[in-house]
Design a protein around this motif. Sequence first.
Motif, PDB file in Angstrom:
ATOM      1  N   LEU A 191       0.838  -1.195   0.000  1.00 30.38           N
ATOM      2  CA  LEU A 191       0.000   0.000   0.000  1.00 30.38           C
ATOM      3  C   LEU A 191       0.876   1.249   0.000  1.00 30.38           C
ATOM      4  O   LEU A 191       1.881   1.319   0.708  1.00 30.38           O
ATOM      5  N   GLU A 192       0.481   2.207  -0.820  1.00 34.27           N
ATOM      6  CA  GLU A 192       1.122   3.532  -0.832  1.00 34.27           C
ATOM      7  C   GLU A 192       0.166   4.480  -0.118  1.00 34.27           C
ATOM      8  O   GLU A 192      -0.731   5.064  -0.720  1.00 34.27           O
ATOM      9  N   VAL A 193       0.346   4.603   1.194  1.00 35.25           N
ATOM     10  CA  VAL A 193      -0.611   5.332   2.025  1.00 35.25           C
ATOM     11  C   VAL A 193      -0.326   6.825   1.981  1.00 35.25           C
ATOM     12  O   VAL A 193       0.828   7.265   2.081  1.00 35.25           O
ATOM     13  N   GLU A 194      -1.395   7.601   1.813  1.00 35.90           N
ATOM     14  CA  GLU A 194      -1.300   9.054   1.887  1.00 35.90           C
ATOM     15  C   GLU A 194      -2.609   9.611   2.447  1.00 35.90           C
ATOM     16  O   GLU A 194      -3.625   8.910   2.499  1.00 35.90           O
ATOM     17  N   LYS A 195      -2.571  10.850   2.860  1.00 36.82           N
ATOM     18  CA  LYS A 195      -3.751  11.500   3.404  1.00 36.82           C
ATOM     19  C   LYS A 195      -4.425  12.317   2.310  1.00 36.82           C
ATOM     20  O   LYS A 195      -3.759  13.047   1.571  1.00 36.82           O
ATOM     21  N   PHE A 196      -5.757  12.219   2.210  1.00 36.40           N
ATOM     22  CA  PHE A 196      -6.462  12.926   1.142  1.00 36.40           C
ATOM     23  C   PHE A 196      -7.887  13.219   1.580  1.00 36.40           C
ATOM     24  O   PHE A 196      -8.399  12.647   2.554  1.00 36.40           O
ATOM     25  N   ASP A 197      -8.509  14.135   0.815  1.00 33.30           N
ATOM     26  CA  ASP A 197      -9.898  14.501   1.062  1.00 33.30           C
ATOM     27  C   ASP A 197     -10.799  13.433   0.450  1.00 33.30           C
ATOM     28  O   ASP A 197     -10.776  13.187  -0.762  1.00 33.30           O
ATOM     29  N   PHE A 198     -11.603  12.780   1.282  1.00 39.84           N
ATOM     30  CA  PHE A 198     -12.396  11.649   0.832  1.00 39.84           C
ATOM     31  C   PHE A 198     -13.484  12.070  -0.152  1.00 39.84           C
ATOM     32  O   PHE A 198     -13.790  11.355  -1.105  1.00 39.84           O
ATOM     33  N   GLY A 199     -14.089  13.240   0.061  1.00 41.12           N
ATOM     34  CA  GLY A 199     -15.125  13.718  -0.846  1.00 41.12           C
ATOM     35  C   GLY A 199     -14.577  13.983  -2.231  1.00 41.12           C
ATOM     36  O   GLY A 199     -15.181  13.598  -3.246  1.00 41.12           O
ATOM     37  N   ASP A 200     -13.401  14.659  -2.307  1.00 43.11           N
ATOM     38  CA  ASP A 200     -12.780  14.905  -3.607  1.00 43.11           C
ATOM     39  C   ASP A 200     -12.403  13.597  -4.286  1.00 43.11           C
ATOM     40  O   ASP A 200     -12.541  13.455  -5.514  1.00 43.11           O
ATOM     41  N   PHE A 201     -11.923  12.659  -3.490  1.00 42.89           N
ATOM     42  CA  PHE A 201     -11.543  11.351  -4.043  1.00 42.89           C
ATOM     43  C   PHE A 201     -12.752  10.655  -4.683  1.00 42.89           C
ATOM     44  O   PHE A 201     -12.658  10.129  -5.803  1.00 42.89           O
ATOM     45  N   LEU A 202     -13.881  10.634  -3.989  1.00 40.42           N
ATOM     46  CA  LEU A 202     -15.073   9.991  -4.538  1.00 40.42           C
ATOM     47  C   LEU A 202     -15.573  10.712  -5.782  1.00 40.42           C
ATOM     48  O   LEU A 202     -16.018  10.078  -6.750  1.00 40.42           O
ATOM     49  N   ASP A 203     -15.492  12.024  -5.766  1.00 38.20           N
ATOM     50  CA  ASP A 203     -15.926  12.805  -6.928  1.00 38.20           C
ATOM     51  C   ASP A 203     -15.091  12.455  -8.159  1.00 38.20           C
ATOM     52  O   ASP A 203     -15.627  12.267  -9.263  1.00 38.20           O
ATOM     53  N   GLU A 204     -13.780  12.323  -7.970  1.00 38.20           N
ATOM     54  CA  GLU A 204     -12.901  11.960  -9.083  1.00 38.20           C
ATOM     55  C   GLU A 204     -13.132  10.519  -9.526  1.00 38.20           C
ATOM     56  O   GLU A 204     -12.951  10.195 -10.705  1.00 38.20           O
ATOM     57  N   THR A 205     -13.516   9.665  -8.593  1.00 36.71           N
ATOM     58  CA  THR A 205     -13.785   8.266  -8.942  1.00 36.71           C
ATOM     59  C   THR A 205     -15.072   8.128  -9.737  1.00 36.71           C
ATOM     60  O   THR A 205     -15.174   7.309 -10.662  1.00 36.71           O
ATOM     61  N   ILE A 206     -16.072   8.939  -9.410  1.00 39.53           N
ATOM     62  CA  ILE A 206     -17.393   8.822 -10.033  1.00 39.53           C
ATOM     63  C   ILE A 206     -17.418   9.397 -11.447  1.00 39.53           C
ATOM     64  O   ILE A 206     -18.117   8.875 -12.328  1.00 39.53           O
ATOM     65  N   LYS A 207     -16.651  10.450 -11.698  1.00 42.78           N
ATOM     66  CA  LYS A 207     -16.734  11.135 -12.994  1.00 42.78           C
ATOM     67  C   LYS A 207     -16.515  10.201 -14.182  1.00 42.78           C
ATOM     68  O   LYS A 207     -17.337  10.192 -15.118  1.00 42.78           O
ATOM     69  N   PRO A 208     -15.444   9.394 -14.220  1.00 44.81           N
ATOM     70  CA  PRO A 208     -15.287   8.498 -15.382  1.00 44.81           C
ATOM     71  C   PRO A 208     -16.375   7.441 -15.475  1.00 44.81           C
ATOM     72  O   PRO A 208     -16.711   6.982 -16.568  1.00 44.81           O
ATOM     73  N   LEU A 209     -16.960   7.063 -14.351  1.00 39.02           N
ATOM     74  CA  LEU A 209     -18.054   6.096 -14.383  1.00 39.02           C
ATOM     75  C   LEU A 209     -19.289   6.710 -15.023  1.00 39.02           C
ATOM     76  O   LEU A 209     -20.033   6.024 -15.751  1.00 39.02           O
ATOM     77  N   GLU A 210     -19.534   7.989 -14.752  1.00 43.03           N
ATOM     78  CA  GLU A 210     -20.668   8.678 -15.377  1.00 43.03           C
ATOM     79  C   GLU A 210     -20.475   8.767 -16.886  1.00 43.03           C
ATOM     80  O   GLU A 210     -21.431   8.590 -17.661  1.00 43.03           O
ATOM     81  N   ILE A 211     -19.242   9.019 -17.300  1.00 45.83           N
ATOM     82  CA  ILE A 211     -18.974   9.106 -18.739  1.00 45.83           C
ATOM     83  C   ILE A 211     -19.146   7.742 -19.395  1.00 45.83           C
ATOM     84  O   ILE A 211     -19.756   7.614 -20.464  1.00 45.83           O
ATOM     85  N   ALA A 212     -18.602   6.698 -18.739  1.00 55.42           N
ATOM     86  CA  ALA A 212     -18.678   5.349 -19.305  1.00 55.42           C
ATOM     87  C   ALA A 212     -20.095   4.792 -19.294  1.00 55.42           C
ATOM     88  O   ALA A 212     -20.400   3.859 -20.034  1.00 55.42           O
ATOM     89  N   ASP A 213     -20.958   5.354 -18.458  1.00 56.59           N
ATOM     90  CA  ASP A 213     -22.332   4.862 -18.357  1.00 56.59           C
ATOM     91  C   ASP A 213     -23.097   5.047 -19.660  1.00 56.59           C
ATOM     92  O   ASP A 213     -24.103   4.384 -19.904  1.00 56.59           O
ATOM     93  N   GLY A 214     -22.636   5.940 -20.483  1.00 58.35           N
ATOM     94  CA  GLY A 214     -23.222   6.111 -21.815  1.00 58.35           C
ATOM     95  C   GLY A 214     -24.658   6.572 -21.768  1.00 58.35           C
ATOM     96  O   GLY A 214     -25.039   7.470 -21.029  1.00 58.35           O
ATOM     97  N   GLY A 215     -25.500   5.911 -22.568  1.00 62.37           N
ATOM     98  CA  GLY A 215     -26.896   6.329 -22.686  1.00 62.37           C
ATOM     99  C   GLY A 215     -27.848   5.628 -21.750  1.00 62.37           C
ATOM    100  O   GLY A 215     -29.055   5.596 -22.031  1.00 62.37           O
ATOM    101  N   HIS A 216     -27.354   5.084 -20.661  1.00 62.72           N
ATOM    102  CA  HIS A 216     -28.243   4.387 -19.728  1.00 62.72           C
ATOM    103  C   HIS A 216     -28.972   5.351 -18.788  1.00 62.72           C
ATOM    104  O   HIS A 216     -29.853   4.932 -18.036  1.00 62.72           O
ATOM    105  N   ASN A 217     -28.570   6.626 -18.809  1.00 61.61           N
ATOM    106  CA  ASN A 217     -29.275   7.672 -18.060  1.00 61.61           C
ATOM    107  C   ASN A 217     -29.370   7.403 -16.565  1.00 61.61           C
ATOM    108  O   ASN A 217     -30.416   7.600 -15.947  1.00 61.61           O
TER     109      ASN A 217
END
Length: 349
Positions: A191-217
Motif C-alpha cells: 500500500l502507498e498510504v497518503e492523506k487525502f480529502d475523501f469527498g474529492d476522491f469519490l468525486d474523481e472516482t465517479i466522474k469516469p463512471l458517469e462518462i462510461a455509463d453512456g446512454g443508460h441515463n
Amino acid sequence: MPLKRRSIRDRPIGMLSSLKAELSVLIVIATAIAFVLAWQFLKWGWSGWLAMPLTLAVALGITYFFAHGLTSPLRQMRDAAEAMAEGDYTVRVEEAADSRDEVGQLARSFNEMAGELQHADQMRRDMVANVSHELRTPVSALQALVENMADGVVDPTPANLEGILNQTHKLSDLIAFLLDMSRVEAGAASLEVEKFDFGDFLDETIKPLEIADGGHNHDIHLVVPDHVMMEGDPDRLSQLFTNIIANALKHSPDGTAVLVEVHEDPDLGTIVTNVINYGSQIPKEARNDIFRRYVKGVGRTGTGSGGTGLGLSIARWAAGLHGGTVKVVPDDRGANFEISLPKYHIMDD
C-alpha cells in the motif's frame, strides 16, 4: 463422480457421535469376547497354549472387522485427493458422509472443499475463455487499423488514430484487470498510504463512471460531508469504489439512480459509505456468495452481467488491505453495499 457408497449399517463404526467413544466400545467388546472365549475354552479343559492363540485370533478378527469401517472412508478420501491432484474435482466421498463421528464430519468437509474447488475451477476456465475473447477483439481491431494504414488503404486521420487509442485503452484495462487478479490470488499487496480529502476522491472516482455509463441515463448522487480526511492508498481504494459503483450501475435499470452516501462513525473511527441502487434487491442467501471469485450476477437486462465475476471479490480484497469491510445490508430502497474503512491507517509491525 461419487465413490462407492456404504450405509452406516455396513459400518459398525460411525453410529456414535464421538470417535473416542467408538474406539472405547470397540476395546470393551473385543476384551469382553476374548475373556468369555478364554473362560469357555478353559472350562472345556483346553490347554492354555491352545486357548490363548485362538482367543487372540478371534479378538484380532473382531477388531479388524470394526476398524475396517473406520479406515475404509479414509482410504476413499486418499483416493479422492489423488484424483483431485490430477485435476478431477468431480470426486466425492459418500462413504461415512452420513455418520455422526469425526470421520463423517471430515468426509462432509472434504466434499464441501471438493465442491468449492470444482466451482472455482469451472469459473476460472470460463474467465480465461472470456478474457481471451476480450483480448482478441481489441488486438484484431488494432491489427486491422494499423495494416490498413501501412497499406495506404486508410489515412492516419484523427478519427482513425482515436480508434487506435481507444483499443489500446481497452488492452490497458484488461492488463490492469489481470494484474488485479494476480494480486488477489497472491492474497496481499503493498500500500502507498497518503492523506487525502475523501469527498474529492469519490468525486474523481465517479466522474469516469458517469462518462462510461453512456446512454443508460443513470444519476449518481454523491452525499458526503465537507472536509472528510482519511489515510489510505488512493489506487487501491479507487479499485474498491469503482467496482462497487460500477456493479450498482450494471445492475440498475436504465433511468434509475444510484446513491453514494458517506458518514463518519466517530466512536469506531471509521468512514462508512453506502452505495445504493434503487429498486434492485439481492436475495439474503446470495449476499455472501456474490463476493466469491468468479461469481457473476444478473445484469440490468435480466441476463448474465457478462463480467469476469471478480469485481466484488477485488473490492472486498482492497477493503481488507485497509482493515475495512464490504457487505450487503438490508435496505427497503434497494441493494445497499456498505463499505466501512478506518479513517487512519495503522501500519503493520
